[in-house]
Design a protein around this motif. Sequence first.
Motif, mmCIF file in Angstrom:
data_model
loop_
_atom_site.group_PDB
_atom_site.id
_atom_site.type_symbol
_atom_site.label_atom_id
_atom_site.label_comp_id
_atom_site.label_asym_id
_atom_site.label_seq_id
_atom_site.Cartn_x
_atom_site.Cartn_y
_atom_site.Cartn_z
ATOM 1 N N GLN A 199 137.144 -30.309 42.811
ATOM 2 C CA GLN A 199 135.897 -31.081 42.824
ATOM 3 C C GLN A 199 136.067 -32.370 43.616
ATOM 4 O OE1 GLN A 199 133.370 -30.355 40.070
ATOM 5 N NE2 GLN A 199 132.094 -32.157 40.237
ATOM 6 N N GLU A 254 142.284 -40.707 41.613
ATOM 7 C CA GLU A 254 140.912 -40.279 41.336
ATOM 8 C C GLU A 254 140.828 -39.454 40.049
ATOM 9 O OE1 GLU A 254 138.457 -40.643 43.888
ATOM 10 O OE2 GLU A 254 136.866 -39.270 43.268
ATOM 11 N N VAL A 255 141.718 -38.498 39.931
ATOM 12 C CA VAL A 255 141.625 -37.562 38.813
ATOM 13 C C VAL A 255 142.287 -38.136 37.565
ATOM 14 C CG1 VAL A 255 142.298 -35.264 38.008
ATOM 15 C CG2 VAL A 255 141.513 -35.583 40.353
ATOM 16 N N GLY A 256 143.275 -38.990 37.758
ATOM 17 C CA GLY A 256 143.926 -39.589 36.603
ATOM 18 C C GLY A 256 145.225 -38.908 36.218
ATOM 19 N N LEU A 273 139.198 -30.060 38.597
ATOM 20 C CA LEU A 273 138.964 -31.472 38.892
ATOM 21 C C LEU A 273 139.461 -31.809 40.298
ATOM 22 C CD1 LEU A 273 139.910 -33.335 35.591
ATOM 23 C CD2 LEU A 273 137.655 -32.831 36.486
ATOM 24 N N HIS A 331 141.456 -26.462 34.129
ATOM 25 C CA HIS A 331 140.542 -27.601 34.101
ATOM 26 C C HIS A 331 140.960 -28.637 35.139
ATOM 27 C CE1 HIS A 331 137.833 -30.580 32.256
ATOM 28 N NE2 HIS A 331 138.808 -31.443 32.465
ATOM 29 N N ASN A 332 142.222 -28.979 35.132
ATOM 30 C CA ASN A 332 142.697 -29.984 36.082
ATOM 31 C C ASN A 332 142.580 -29.486 37.519
ATOM 32 O OD1 ASN A 332 143.274 -31.893 34.160
ATOM 33 N ND2 ASN A 332 145.363 -31.157 33.827
#
Lengths: 369, 369
Positions: free
Chosen positions: A22, A38-40, A19, A15-16
């Motif tokens: 993306q 941006e992604v955290g 991200l 998932h990460n």
Amino acid sequence: MRPGARALPEHTRSHNRALVLQALYRGDGLSRADLAREVGLTRVTISDLVAELIDEDLAVELGRRPDARPGKPATLLDINRSGFAIIGLDLSFNSAFRGAVTDLDGTILHRAHVDTTGMTGDEAVAAVTTLVDKLVDSAGAPILGIGVGSPGVVNAEGTVLSAPNLGWSNVPLQDMLSEHTHLPTQVANDANTAALAERTFGGSQGDTMLVRIGRGVGSGVVISGAPVYGSNFAAGEIGHVVVGTDGGERCACNKIGCLETWLATPRLEAKLADASTEDERHEILREAGQRLGIALAPIVGALNLGEVVLSGPLALLDGTLLTGAAETLRDRTMADFHGDLTLRMTTLGEDIVVLGAVVMVLTGQLGVS
Amino acid sequence: MRPGARALPEHTRSHNRALVLQALYRGDGLSRADLAREVGLTRVTISDLVAELIDEDLAVELGRRPDARPGKPATLLDINRSGFAIIGLDLSFNSAFRGAVTDLDGTILHRAHVDTTGMTGDEAVAAVTTLVDKLVDSAGAPILGIGVGSPGVVNAEGTVLSAPNLGWSNVPLQDMLSEHTHLPTQVANDANTAALAERTFGGSQGDTMLVRIGRGVGSGVVISGAPVYGSNFAAGEIGHVVVGTDGGERCACNKIGCLETWLATPRLEAKLADASTEDERHEILREAGQRLGIALAPIVGALNLGEVVLSGPLALLDGTLLTGAAETLRDRTMADFHGDLTLRMTTLGEDIVVLGAVVMVLTGQLGVS
DNA sequence: TTTGTTAGTAAAGGTTACGAACAAACAAAG
DNA sequence: CTTTGTTTGTTCGTAACCTTTACTAACAAA
């Protein structure tokens, strides 16, 4: 509950990873630190993920950021946009299958097509593999996957349940192609595919509906970023919905006043050919637009769509027909209440299905959309 | 990209936790080993998760399974169905707010209501808190959360953007109630809420549309298990979509032939009162049903819905109107092509919105749906 | 030269789920 | 009554993952 719905630690990772991809895909020159913000995730984790992506050649370092800022200069990253190729197919044309090789941005690098005049059934299936082989051979980079937009009803496994024009029923096209090429393959309905293209490359945001007008009339709806399949994978089949309460012509399906009888290009062209004056032609197009508006109004209302996009022959659609539909739509819904509703032509032209097929591959393989 | 979209290991955990709760909720007497098979996790992990749930009093051991099977006897588990209460509110009635306390199964344990005749604005807001306080006091168990189905346009944060009948605009009801009660609260549109109830308690599967007919006409659409909100949170507002191409009565919104002019109960009742013969009354109801069918046809076609459910006064809807709508719907879509389309009344009666509010809490707090 | 800031890396630590192994409890066969 | 086989649920060690803390590298500005 189907097995596989459970979450494992590695799902977190993928998932990460998606991200990050993306963010890289959408962004333009991001450093690891930028990605972290941006992604955290933390810089550490991002570094790890990026290392993995670089290892797989999916990401590349572009060199130092040119800015003059205090601190250690950033190393800019990007998706390896030209390092991979995607193959997109459009099986919805009248007498040909068309396809293209693109890079990760959807830039078309190479086109190919096969004539399919009179072909149905297995012969048509063979034509698909011929086209795919051609495109695979002409790809100048590792192929990320193959996407196919097919007419007819296609289920979630990429089996064409029914495509009358091609004489197909229960053709497991996705499995066949992925076995044939050993490449990740995704097959979906052409209108759904086009709707995906519109969302990723056409600038649509939020929930979108795309209406395809050609020999028939079909549509694709994307809600919360995901295409709507419907109970029987037949979502979007609006061509044979009866429009209005004042009759109309008889349709091939034996009903009277189906949307297709008003809008399908063969019928529309025939009517226009019969018309003698420019005014008559305008009137025909305006009426067709109105019918489209009538059919769309309940859908727009029920889903509170922000945008409806049309795809089809510009000469027929863009102009009187479009404005007629937009006016009707506004008159028949609470447009002011629903905020701005835009009805417009696609900017992607005839490549829309091919590009949508590319989006399917991007989404399926990289998690990018 | 919004922060928080990233996945952390703990999200894996809560996801699996929700899966376990869901399996327990739906199932009937499952052991840890059963859960392991059902969810796809190992017995070890399931044991750990179950221990956590028992610790929080969300799950309970029921004792040994009565079967006579070889091997160690299984310890049956269940969600602590009566150990928690949920409060559901329905603000959509004409001159009252109604609410109920239920257990986790949606069984109504206690009802309450406040009269709201003539109330608008802050006064109406005060009536909501009054009702909530009453219900909180009468709950015999720890309250899991509060769900509210409100008329009007409600955004994702539970702010009522606009509810003309209550004189509300931009009322942050969800925040107000959760601050007031210190309980998890969720506010959504009443028709969307009802659609959720139909899916969880009404036996609907797949994509569902629920049409509420009362003073106005509204609807809620649930696709892939999630309600559709729309670009401006106004999804479902089909009451003011013009139906047909042959005029009709003028609507309060100033358009002619809106769905509400055909179906809203006050208008329908007035027409029926004017009718002298039984045949006339039948004709009125049949026509109303037909109009509903006309409006639904494009939606059913575009989304390939498997089921459309009606909610409203049985006396008016169940019978001629329903069959009229079903027939029209079949005549105007490719029903055979789309597979079986069911149009039916809800079985949940007047409690549908309250039950939907309960579903929101179940989903939000436990991940159960 | 010093100070402060930013980028990226390294090591240690806490979660999470898994696999292997095990004890408990029971049915059925001998 | 013993043995065998099955099922349940737990314990222990491991792998994967992300985080916190700490560190180095590199640069701007004072």
